[in-house]
Design a protein around this motif. Sequence first.
Motif, PDB file in Angstrom:
ATOM      1  N   ILE A  75       0.849  -1.197   0.000  1.00 52.96           N
ATOM      2  CA  ILE A  75       0.000   0.000   0.000  1.00 52.96           C
ATOM      3  C   ILE A  75       0.879   1.240   0.000  1.00 52.96           C
ATOM      4  O   ILE A  75       1.805   1.358   0.805  1.00 52.96           O
ATOM      5  N   LEU A  76       0.581   2.155  -0.897  1.00 52.42           N
ATOM      6  CA  LEU A  76       1.232   3.466  -0.924  1.00 52.42           C
ATOM      7  C   LEU A  76       0.228   4.514  -0.482  1.00 52.42           C
ATOM      8  O   LEU A  76      -0.832   4.671  -1.076  1.00 52.42           O
ATOM      9  N   GLY A  77       0.552   5.224   0.596  1.00 56.35           N
ATOM     10  CA  GLY A  77      -0.237   6.375   1.007  1.00 56.35           C
ATOM     11  C   GLY A  77       0.458   7.627   0.512  1.00 56.35           C
ATOM     12  O   GLY A  77       1.640   7.844   0.823  1.00 56.35           O
ATOM     13  N   THR A  78      -0.221   8.446  -0.265  1.00 57.00           N
ATOM     14  CA  THR A  78       0.401   9.658  -0.808  1.00 57.00           C
ATOM     15  C   THR A  78      -0.662  10.666  -1.208  1.00 57.00           C
ATOM     16  O   THR A  78      -1.780  10.299  -1.568  1.00 57.00           O
ATOM     17  N   GLU A  79      -0.305  11.939  -1.136  1.00 62.72           N
ATOM     18  CA  GLU A  79      -1.139  12.986  -1.722  1.00 62.72           C
ATOM     19  C   GLU A  79      -0.367  13.693  -2.832  1.00 62.72           C
ATOM     20  O   GLU A  79      -0.736  14.767  -3.273  1.00 62.72           O
ATOM     21  N   SER A  80       0.723  13.053  -3.284  1.00 59.22           N
ATOM     22  CA  SER A  80       1.532  13.579  -4.392  1.00 59.22           C
ATOM     23  C   SER A  80       1.590  12.551  -5.510  1.00 59.22           C
ATOM     24  O   SER A  80       2.632  12.334  -6.131  1.00 59.22           O
ATOM     25  N   GLY A  81       0.466  11.889  -5.757  1.00 61.67           N
ATOM     26  CA  GLY A  81       0.420  10.802  -6.725  1.00 61.67           C
ATOM     27  C   GLY A  81       0.864  11.212  -8.115  1.00 61.67           C
ATOM     28  O   GLY A  81       0.725  12.366  -8.524  1.00 61.67           O
ATOM     29  N   VAL A  82       1.406  10.250  -8.866  1.00 64.14           N
ATOM     30  CA  VAL A  82       1.956  10.547 -10.194  1.00 64.14           C
ATOM     31  C   VAL A  82       0.995  10.181 -11.321  1.00 64.14           C
ATOM     32  O   VAL A  82       1.289  10.434 -12.488  1.00 64.14           O
ATOM     33  N   ASP A  83      -0.146   9.584 -10.979  1.00 63.97           N
ATOM     34  CA  ASP A  83      -1.111   9.197 -12.003  1.00 63.97           C
ATOM     35  C   ASP A  83      -2.507   9.261 -11.395  1.00 63.97           C
ATOM     36  O   ASP A  83      -2.705   8.878 -10.238  1.00 63.97           O
TER      37      ASP A  83
END
Length: 389
Positions: A75-83
């Motif tokens: 799981i990747l948690g991010t608010e800077s997603g690349v797609d």
Amino acid sequence: MTIGIDKIGFYTPNQYVDLVELALKRRIDPAKFTIGIGQDKMAVAPLSQDVVSMGANAAAKILTPEDKAAIDLVILGTESGVDNSKAGALIIHRLLKLPNTARVLEIKEACYGATAGLQYAKLHLLQNPKAKALVIGSDIARYGLETSGEVTQGAGAVALLLSAEPHILALDLPSSYYSEDIDDFWRPLDQLTAEVDGKYSTTAYIEFFEKVFKDYQAKTGLTLEDYAAITYHLPYTKMGLKALKQVLPMASDEKQTELQQHYQQETLYSRQVGNIYTGSLYLALLSLLNNDRVLKPGMRIGLYSYGSGAVAEFFSGKLQPNYTKYLDPIYYLELFEKRQKLTIADYEAQFKAQLEPIAPGQVLENQDPSAQFYFAGVVDKKRQYKEIK
């Protein structure tokens, strides 16, 4: 059976801005940065590092072949997603050569995303105790040059390996959470920089903490006296202290002093890196564990996660026997010492370059010799990643 954090890995780019120099350039009293919000340096990501490559770099440090073979959830948690569609976790999964018999996804809810992933993984492992789960919080915090939020930018990733019978922190099963639709921080789809109502966000952060801490007390019967330390999501290091001070009167004078002393240890890494959004809470935890010599196995650590918009959660865990054997404080001391200081002019030039859309066919070279993986550009609108052999 216990479920919890077995290993913790961290990566931050090898370049930073000195915030005293930035303050002087912006004609601001440096004390407003170093004392007022409690920040000394700010990590700056080159174009060759994004949330995917940083997440892979953080995880690569801690995973053995045996770990990789057992992982069935990423799981990747991010608010800077690349797609806008594809989960960056799928690229990380490929870069790390993890089993295809794994569930892989990305979670977005501001700075809360990694905690959502951790709680998902905890429930997954209760049903699949022989497996392991990899949860990553990776972000690049951007507010814009010469904005009020500029000093609370940063970049980095934290990787958590979760398992049954963990070596570092066994998580307690209860958890308290609170959600409400508010506009304290947001980033419209057409922007690469965030919008923030700083005063409102601080107020919400504190109010949400009071709510979930009170609810957790009711659920568990635990009081402030039961915690050796409480770790906080740290967009800047004074933020968590403001929340901690709201509950300190609940404890004895001795416990108040103890909690504040431990709090200083959890801020050491954040002071050097800045805000890494989803990974900030777990960077605080890593800093505490690597730097605090008073903590002992069996002590309980509280964790407060907050994601603007907003969702908050409070949970806790107990330090495991010999947990220090699974940490590497010297590595991180050397990591910070080896970083290169950017001039303000170079920092501004890099920031402006990051805001330009990447043209199809652009090729990027690795700019961080400490990195194992890097973002190599775009071909036919597809992002390319490479490993440094």
